[in-house]
Design an enzyme around this catalytic site. Structure first.
Site, PDB file in Angstrom:
ATOM      1  N   GLU A   1      -3.004  -4.824  -2.938  1.00 32.67           N
ATOM      2  CA  GLU A   1      -3.500  -5.770  -3.943  1.00 32.67           C
ATOM      3  C   GLU A   1      -3.559  -5.125  -5.325  1.00 32.67           C
ATOM      4  O   GLU A   1      -3.168  -5.723  -6.327  1.00 32.67           O
ATOM      5  CB  GLU A   1      -4.901  -6.265  -3.563  1.00 32.67           C
ATOM      6  CG  GLU A   1      -4.954  -7.026  -2.250  1.00 32.67           C
ATOM      7  CD  GLU A   1      -5.214  -6.144  -1.041  1.00 32.67           C
ATOM      8  OE1 GLU A   1      -4.767  -4.962  -1.039  1.00 32.67           O
ATOM      9  OE2 GLU A   1      -5.856  -6.617  -0.093  1.00 32.67           O
TER      10      GLU A   1
ATOM     11  N   CYS B   1      -4.089   0.508  -2.481  1.00 28.78           N
ATOM     12  CA  CYS B   1      -3.910  -0.709  -1.672  1.00 28.78           C
ATOM     13  C   CYS B   1      -2.835  -1.616  -2.271  1.00 28.78           C
ATOM     14  O   CYS B   1      -2.507  -1.528  -3.464  1.00 28.78           O
ATOM     15  CB  CYS B   1      -5.210  -1.497  -1.615  1.00 28.78           C
ATOM     16  SG  CYS B   1      -6.561  -0.698  -0.730  1.00 28.78           S
TER      17      CYS B   1
ATOM     18  N   ASN C   1       0.847  -1.192   0.000  1.00 28.70           N
ATOM     19  CA  ASN C   1       0.000   0.000   0.000  1.00 28.70           C
ATOM     20  C   ASN C   1       0.883   1.243   0.000  1.00 28.70           C
ATOM     21  O   ASN C   1       1.951   1.281   0.633  1.00 28.70           O
ATOM     22  CB  ASN C   1      -0.992   0.000   1.166  1.00 28.70           C
ATOM     23  CG  ASN C   1      -0.385  -0.221   2.532  1.00 28.70           C
ATOM     24  OD1 ASN C   1       0.605  -0.924   2.669  1.00 28.70           O
ATOM     25  ND2 ASN C   1      -0.986   0.361   3.546  1.00 28.70           N
TER      26      ASN C   1
ATOM     27  N   CYS D   1     -10.040  -5.112   0.652  1.00 27.99           N
ATOM     28  CA  CYS D   1     -11.183  -4.188   0.619  1.00 27.99           C
ATOM     29  C   CYS D   1     -12.046  -4.465  -0.613  1.00 27.99           C
ATOM     30  O   CYS D   1     -11.653  -5.180  -1.538  1.00 27.99           O
ATOM     31  CB  CYS D   1     -10.695  -2.743   0.627  1.00 27.99           C
ATOM     32  SG  CYS D   1     -10.165  -2.132  -0.985  1.00 27.99           S
TER      33      CYS D   1
ATOM     34  N   GLU E   1       0.300   5.222   0.574  1.00 23.02           N
ATOM     35  CA  GLU E   1      -0.654   6.247   1.006  1.00 23.02           C
ATOM     36  C   GLU E   1      -0.247   7.626   0.515  1.00 23.02           C
ATOM     37  O   GLU E   1       0.841   7.815  -0.064  1.00 23.02           O
ATOM     38  CB  GLU E   1      -0.778   6.204   2.538  1.00 23.02           C
ATOM     39  CG  GLU E   1      -1.335   4.860   3.003  1.00 23.02           C
ATOM     40  CD  GLU E   1      -1.557   4.756   4.505  1.00 23.02           C
ATOM     41  OE1 GLU E   1      -1.093   5.653   5.247  1.00 23.02           O
ATOM     42  OE2 GLU E   1      -2.188   3.771   4.926  1.00 23.02           O
ATOM     43  N   ASN E   2      -1.142   8.587   0.740  1.00 27.10           N
ATOM     44  CA  ASN E   2      -0.915   9.949   0.267  1.00 27.10           C
ATOM     45  C   ASN E   2      -1.572  10.918   1.235  1.00 27.10           C
ATOM     46  O   ASN E   2      -2.590  10.580   1.857  1.00 27.10           O
ATOM     47  CB  ASN E   2      -1.535  10.103  -1.138  1.00 27.10           C
ATOM     48  CG  ASN E   2      -1.144  11.402  -1.794  1.00 27.10           C
ATOM     49  OD1 ASN E   2      -1.755  12.441  -1.591  1.00 27.10           O
ATOM     50  ND2 ASN E   2      -0.094  11.355  -2.598  1.00 27.10           N
ATOM     51  N   ALA E   3      -1.013  12.136   1.320  1.00 30.47           N
ATOM     52  CA  ALA E   3      -1.577  13.161   2.197  1.00 30.47           C
ATOM     53  C   ALA E   3      -3.015  13.486   1.806  1.00 30.47           C
ATOM     54  O   ALA E   3      -3.829  13.879   2.655  1.00 30.47           O
ATOM     55  CB  ALA E   3      -0.713  14.424   2.154  1.00 30.47           C
TER      56      ALA E   3
ATOM     57  N   TYR F   1      -5.806  11.585   1.286  1.00 29.29           N
ATOM     58  CA  TYR F   1      -6.020  10.176   1.651  1.00 29.29           C
ATOM     59  C   TYR F   1      -6.566   9.279   0.539  1.00 29.29           C
ATOM     60  O   TYR F   1      -6.041   8.194   0.313  1.00 29.29           O
ATOM     61  CB  TYR F   1      -6.919  10.071   2.891  1.00 29.29           C
ATOM     62  CG  TYR F   1      -6.319  10.587   4.183  1.00 29.29           C
ATOM     63  CD1 TYR F   1      -5.043  11.129   4.249  1.00 29.29           C
ATOM     64  CD2 TYR F   1      -7.058  10.541   5.355  1.00 29.29           C
ATOM     65  CE1 TYR F   1      -4.511  11.618   5.438  1.00 29.29           C
ATOM     66  CE2 TYR F   1      -6.534  11.018   6.558  1.00 29.29           C
ATOM     67  CZ  TYR F   1      -5.257  11.554   6.594  1.00 29.29           C
ATOM     68  OH  TYR F   1      -4.743  12.030   7.773  1.00 29.29           O
TER      69      TYR F   1
ATOM     70  N   CYS G   1     -10.530  -3.593  -4.103  1.00 30.32           N
ATOM     71  CA  CYS G   1      -9.540  -4.579  -4.552  1.00 30.32           C
ATOM     72  C   CYS G   1     -10.216  -5.867  -4.998  1.00 30.32           C
ATOM     73  O   CYS G   1      -9.813  -6.480  -5.987  1.00 30.32           O
ATOM     74  CB  CYS G   1      -8.526  -4.857  -3.441  1.00 30.32           C
ATOM     75  SG  CYS G   1      -7.415  -3.455  -3.173  1.00 30.32           S
TER      76      CYS G   1
END
Ligand code: THU
Length: 133
Positions: free
Chosen positions: A58, A56, A45, A87, A47-49, A51, A90
């Site tokens: 997968e 993910c 995964n 999730c 992530e980013n500021a 969100y 995915c």
């Protein structure tokens, strides 16, 4: 797949989970996608500021594979600290290419929590064939 093949796939997922970029959730996920030709594509995964812009593990593995011209898959190993399941987004993305995918969910110790079919995780999944009806 033999037990050794499964453990190898889980090991790949554990290794890539260590490269997860998850400063916001602190929740590291690793995925290892096994192609029909034997290749393994891994993803973590990221992530980013902002969100929702994050991806993910997968889907990270899946888009790597498809970008390399590989579209046929037999299994995926997903690891999280508690054996969490993929999730919904995915599940849907994987269903597009591999509705019969085997999904092995394990924790960071390699202990398997679930070993099931994607169709069990996504019953009555929507696919391209529905669009043509
Ligand atoms: N995450 C995954 O990588 N895969 C899943 O199927 C569940 C959630 C990630 C997204 C986010 O970076 C973090 O876990 C917490 O939701």
């Amino acid at each position: 797949m033999t037990d050794a093949h499964i453990q190898n796939l889980i090991d790949h997922a554990i290794t890539v989970s260590q490269r997860a970029y998850a400063p916001y959730s602190g929740y590291h996920v690793g995925a290892a996608l096994l192609a029909e030709d034997g290749q393994i594509f891994t993803g973590c995964n990221v992530e980013n500021a902002t969100y929702p812009a994050g991806i993910c593990a997968e889907r990270s593995a899946l888009v790597k594979a498809v970008s390399e011209g590989v579209r046929d898959f037999t299994a995926i190993a997903v690891v999280t600290r508690g054996g969490g399941t993929p999730c919904g987004i995915c599940r849907q993305m994987l269903y597009e290419f591999a509705p019969n995918l085997r999904v092995i969910i394990a924790d960071m110790n390699g202990t398997i929590h679930h070993d099931l079919a994607l169709k069990e995780l996504l019953p009555y999944g929507f696919s391209g064939s529905d669009l043509r009806k």
